[in-house]
Design a protein around this motif. Structure first.
Motif, PDB file in Angstrom:
ATOM      1  N   MET A 105      -2.651  -1.274 -30.293  1.00 30.15           N
ATOM      2  CA  MET A 105      -1.563  -1.423 -29.399  1.00 30.15           C
ATOM      3  C   MET A 105      -2.433  -0.735 -28.293  1.00 30.15           C
ATOM      4  N   SER A 106      -3.160  -0.526 -27.712  1.00 36.68           N
ATOM      5  CA  SER A 106      -4.366   0.206 -26.328  1.00 36.68           C
ATOM      6  C   SER A 106      -4.351  -1.334 -26.620  1.00 36.68           C
ATOM      7  N   LEU A 107      -5.212  -1.813 -26.803  1.00 37.70           N
ATOM      8  CA  LEU A 107      -6.118  -3.445 -26.301  1.00 37.70           C
ATOM      9  C   LEU A 107      -4.447  -4.143 -25.884  1.00 37.70           C
ATOM     10  N   PHE A 108      -3.631  -4.404 -27.329  1.00 35.01           N
ATOM     11  CA  PHE A 108      -2.402  -5.051 -26.313  1.00 35.01           C
ATOM     12  C   PHE A 108      -2.343  -4.973 -24.857  1.00 35.01           C
ATOM     13  N   ILE A 109      -1.864  -3.683 -24.841  1.00 37.54           N
ATOM     14  CA  ILE A 109      -1.509  -3.043 -23.498  1.00 37.54           C
ATOM     15  C   ILE A 109      -2.491  -2.772 -22.361  1.00 37.54           C
ATOM     16  N   LEU A 110      -3.868  -3.549 -22.533  1.00 41.64           N
ATOM     17  CA  LEU A 110      -4.466  -3.562 -21.111  1.00 41.64           C
ATOM     18  C   LEU A 110      -4.252  -5.079 -21.268  1.00 41.64           C
ATOM     19  N   SER A 111      -4.720  -5.816 -21.996  1.00 40.76           N
ATOM     20  CA  SER A 111      -4.877  -7.384 -22.099  1.00 40.76           C
ATOM     21  C   SER A 111      -3.164  -7.409 -21.463  1.00 40.76           C
ATOM     22  N   GLY A 112      -2.637  -6.849 -21.829  1.00 39.29           N
ATOM     23  CA  GLY A 112      -1.236  -7.220 -21.219  1.00 39.29           C
ATOM     24  C   GLY A 112      -0.784  -7.545 -20.320  1.00 39.29           C
ATOM     25  N   CYS A 113      -1.258  -6.075 -19.579  1.00 40.30           N
ATOM     26  CA  CYS A 113      -1.799  -5.374 -18.137  1.00 40.30           C
ATOM     27  C   CYS A 113      -2.543  -5.655 -17.425  1.00 40.30           C
ATOM     28  N   MET A 114      -3.495  -6.277 -17.599  1.00 38.59           N
ATOM     29  CA  MET A 114      -4.315  -7.164 -16.997  1.00 38.59           C
ATOM     30  C   MET A 114      -4.101  -8.536 -16.854  1.00 38.59           C
ATOM     31  N   ASP A 115      -3.720  -8.901 -17.223  1.00 38.29           N
ATOM     32  CA  ASP A 115      -2.667 -10.642 -17.414  1.00 38.29           C
ATOM     33  C   ASP A 115      -2.004 -10.258 -15.841  1.00 38.29           C
ATOM     34  N   ASP A 116      -0.606  -9.249 -15.946  1.00 38.52           N
ATOM     35  CA  ASP A 116       0.333  -8.690 -14.581  1.00 38.52           C
ATOM     36  C   ASP A 116      -0.760  -8.906 -13.614  1.00 38.52           C
ATOM     37  N   MET A 117      -1.877  -8.057 -13.348  1.00 42.59           N
ATOM     38  CA  MET A 117      -2.267  -7.853 -12.697  1.00 42.59           C
ATOM     39  C   MET A 117      -3.381  -8.674 -12.303  1.00 42.59           C
ATOM     40  N   LEU A 118      -3.568  -9.284 -12.785  1.00 40.72           N
ATOM     41  CA  LEU A 118      -3.997 -10.667 -12.493  1.00 40.72           C
ATOM     42  C   LEU A 118      -3.464 -11.836 -11.572  1.00 40.72           C
ATOM     43  N   LEU A 119      -2.543 -11.267 -12.229  1.00 42.13           N
ATOM     44  CA  LEU A 119      -1.552 -12.439 -11.479  1.00 42.13           C
ATOM     45  C   LEU A 119      -1.232 -12.236 -10.035  1.00 42.13           C
ATOM     46  N   THR A 120      -0.927 -10.314 -10.000  1.00 43.22           N
ATOM     47  CA  THR A 120      -0.471  -9.991  -9.092  1.00 43.22           C
ATOM     48  C   THR A 120      -1.707 -10.728  -7.920  1.00 43.22           C
ATOM     49  N   VAL A 121      -3.001 -10.225  -8.185  1.00 44.27           N
ATOM     50  CA  VAL A 121      -4.017 -10.779  -7.435  1.00 44.27           C
ATOM     51  C   VAL A 121      -3.831 -11.798  -6.738  1.00 44.27           C
ATOM     52  N   MET A 122      -4.009 -13.100  -7.563  1.00 45.26           N
ATOM     53  CA  MET A 122      -4.105 -14.551  -7.672  1.00 45.26           C
ATOM     54  C   MET A 122      -2.666 -14.423  -6.397  1.00 45.26           C
ATOM     55  N   ALA A 123      -1.504 -13.768  -6.497  1.00 38.14           N
ATOM     56  CA  ALA A 123      -0.683 -14.120  -5.439  1.00 38.14           C
ATOM     57  C   ALA A 123      -1.033 -14.034  -4.242  1.00 38.14           C
ATOM     58  N   TYR A 124      -1.461 -12.833  -4.384  1.00 42.61           N
ATOM     59  CA  TYR A 124      -2.066 -12.639  -2.750  1.00 42.61           C
ATOM     60  C   TYR A 124      -3.410 -12.957  -2.125  1.00 42.61           C
ATOM     61  N   ASP A 125      -4.144 -13.731  -2.889  1.00 47.15           N
ATOM     62  CA  ASP A 125      -5.368 -14.692  -2.927  1.00 47.15           C
ATOM     63  C   ASP A 125      -4.427 -16.177  -1.982  1.00 47.15           C
ATOM     64  N   ARG A 126      -3.124 -16.078  -2.271  1.00 49.83           N
ATOM     65  CA  ARG A 126      -2.529 -17.585  -2.131  1.00 49.83           C
ATOM     66  C   ARG A 126      -2.439 -16.760  -0.844  1.00 49.83           C
ATOM     67  N   PHE A 127      -1.554 -15.321  -0.892  1.00 50.76           N
ATOM     68  CA  PHE A 127      -0.813 -15.101   0.169  1.00 50.76           C
ATOM     69  C   PHE A 127      -1.844 -15.695   1.864  1.00 50.76           C
ATOM     70  N   VAL A 128      -3.102 -14.460   1.217  1.00 53.35           N
ATOM     71  CA  VAL A 128      -3.562 -15.134   2.431  1.00 53.35           C
ATOM     72  C   VAL A 128      -4.217 -16.275   2.496  1.00 53.35           C
ATOM     73  N   ALA A 129      -4.223 -17.108   1.757  1.00 53.15           N
ATOM     74  CA  ALA A 129      -4.627 -18.483   2.092  1.00 53.15           C
ATOM     75  C   ALA A 129      -3.505 -18.676   2.873  1.00 53.15           C
ATOM     76  N   ILE A 130      -2.484 -18.227   3.259  1.00 59.70           N
ATOM     77  CA  ILE A 130      -1.086 -19.167   4.102  1.00 59.70           C
ATOM     78  C   ILE A 130      -2.263 -18.687   5.169  1.00 59.70           C
TER      79      ILE A 130
END
Length: 304
Positions: A105-130
């Motif tokens: 459960m701990s690794l599942f939440i860690l990896s799943g939350c990491m996915d969401d956080m990285l997608l947010t960071v990638m969205a911020y990266d595209r926001f800065v690029a635009i």
């Protein structure tokens, strides 16, 4: 409402029983082959992405750096559940230890939350690029990129450990079966009944006889605060956060659709991600804002 049960009826358990996808013996080889092939394709595909990005210097950019970390998180996400499921199908054993369940459960939440956080960071990266194309390389420098990935990991780790602490406080009953093929956090929370803060998050079922269970047509949602002085502050705070989020995502969609230079696959996916984020936040926050507003009006009426 949670039923209070005598302490002598509560026993600790050292293992759980996971639900099988199918008990038909003829389907077991098919399921093993299907999920094993899907797992291998997913892992090898993500490893290939990491290898290509790390070996090609032209891809050493913030977006591809985040993408390689996202691929690594995806490998961890799928590896926490599928291998155990394949082994269980192959060995016809549904047992997982208590420690193994918490670890999964701990690794599942860690990896799943990491996915969401990285997608947010990638969205911020595209926001800065635009919005700041001329200062993109200065803003998204290697130090900031590494910091964003590190913060994503720390937040995800904190979230996973918080779930562990909550579950460790739950008393469990004997012969517990988890209604899923892995240690789903919602299923674990559903199993326990205690007087902790978690009862504000999940509705724990009464462990009573069937005749005592009645149908309900509505639920009462827990308010953040019943203090009438805080209601206007909460209303303004969440309304402004909601409007900023929706308008920001709509601005990204508008910018991508109106600029022909941005009609590329990456920006196409980004616009769909912004649309999905708008729908995601719109499913909960508007209802919460309305409830806060009604609570504030009710408080004024009672005060008068």
């Amino acid at each position: 409402m949670v039923t209070n049960i005598e302490s002598q009826n509560l026993t600790s358990v050292s293992e759980f029983q996971l639900m099988e996808l199918s008990e038909d013996p003829e389907l077991q080889p098919v399921l093993v082959g299907l999920f094993l092939s899907m797992y291998l394709v997913t892992v090898l595909g993500n490893l290939l992405i990491i290898l290509i990005i790390s070996s090609d210097p032209h891809l050493h950019t913030p977006m591809y750096f985040f993408l390689s970390n996202l691929s690594l998180a995806d490998i961890g996400f799928i590896s926490t559940t599928v291998p155990k499921m394949i082994v269980n199908i192959q060995t016809h054993s549904r047992v997982i230890s208590y420690v193994g369940c918490l670890t999964q459960m701990s690794l599942f939440i860690l990896s799943g939350c990491m996915d969401d956080m990285l997608l947010t960071v990638m969205a911020y990266d595209r926001f800065v690029a635009i919005c700041h194309p001329l200062h993109y390389s200065v803003i998204m420098n290697p130090r900031l990129c590494g910091f964003l990935v590190l913060m994503s990991f720390l937040i995800s780790f904190f979230d996973s450990q918080l779930h562990n602490l909550i579950v460790l406080n739950f008393p469990y009953f004997k012969d517990v079966e988890i209604a899923n093929f892995f240690c789903d956090p919602s299923q674990l929370l559903h199993l326990g009944c205690s007087d902790t803060l978690t009862n504000n998050i999940v509705m724990c079922p009464n462990k009573t006889e069937q005749e005592n269970i009645t149908r309900v047509s509505e639920f009462h949602l827990l308010s953040l605060s019943e203090d009438p002085d805080l209601q206007p502050l909460l209303f303004g705070l969440f309304l402004s956060m909601y409007l900023v989020t929706v308008l920001g995502n709509l601005l990204i969609i508008l910018a991508v659709s109106s600029d022909s230079h941005l009609h590329t696959p990456m920006y196409f996916f980004l616009s769909n991600l912004s649309l999905d984020d708008t729908g995601f936040i719109s499913t909960t926050v508007p209802k919460m804002i309305v409830d806060i507003k009604l609570t504030a009006e009710s408080s004024r009426i009672w005060a008068a």
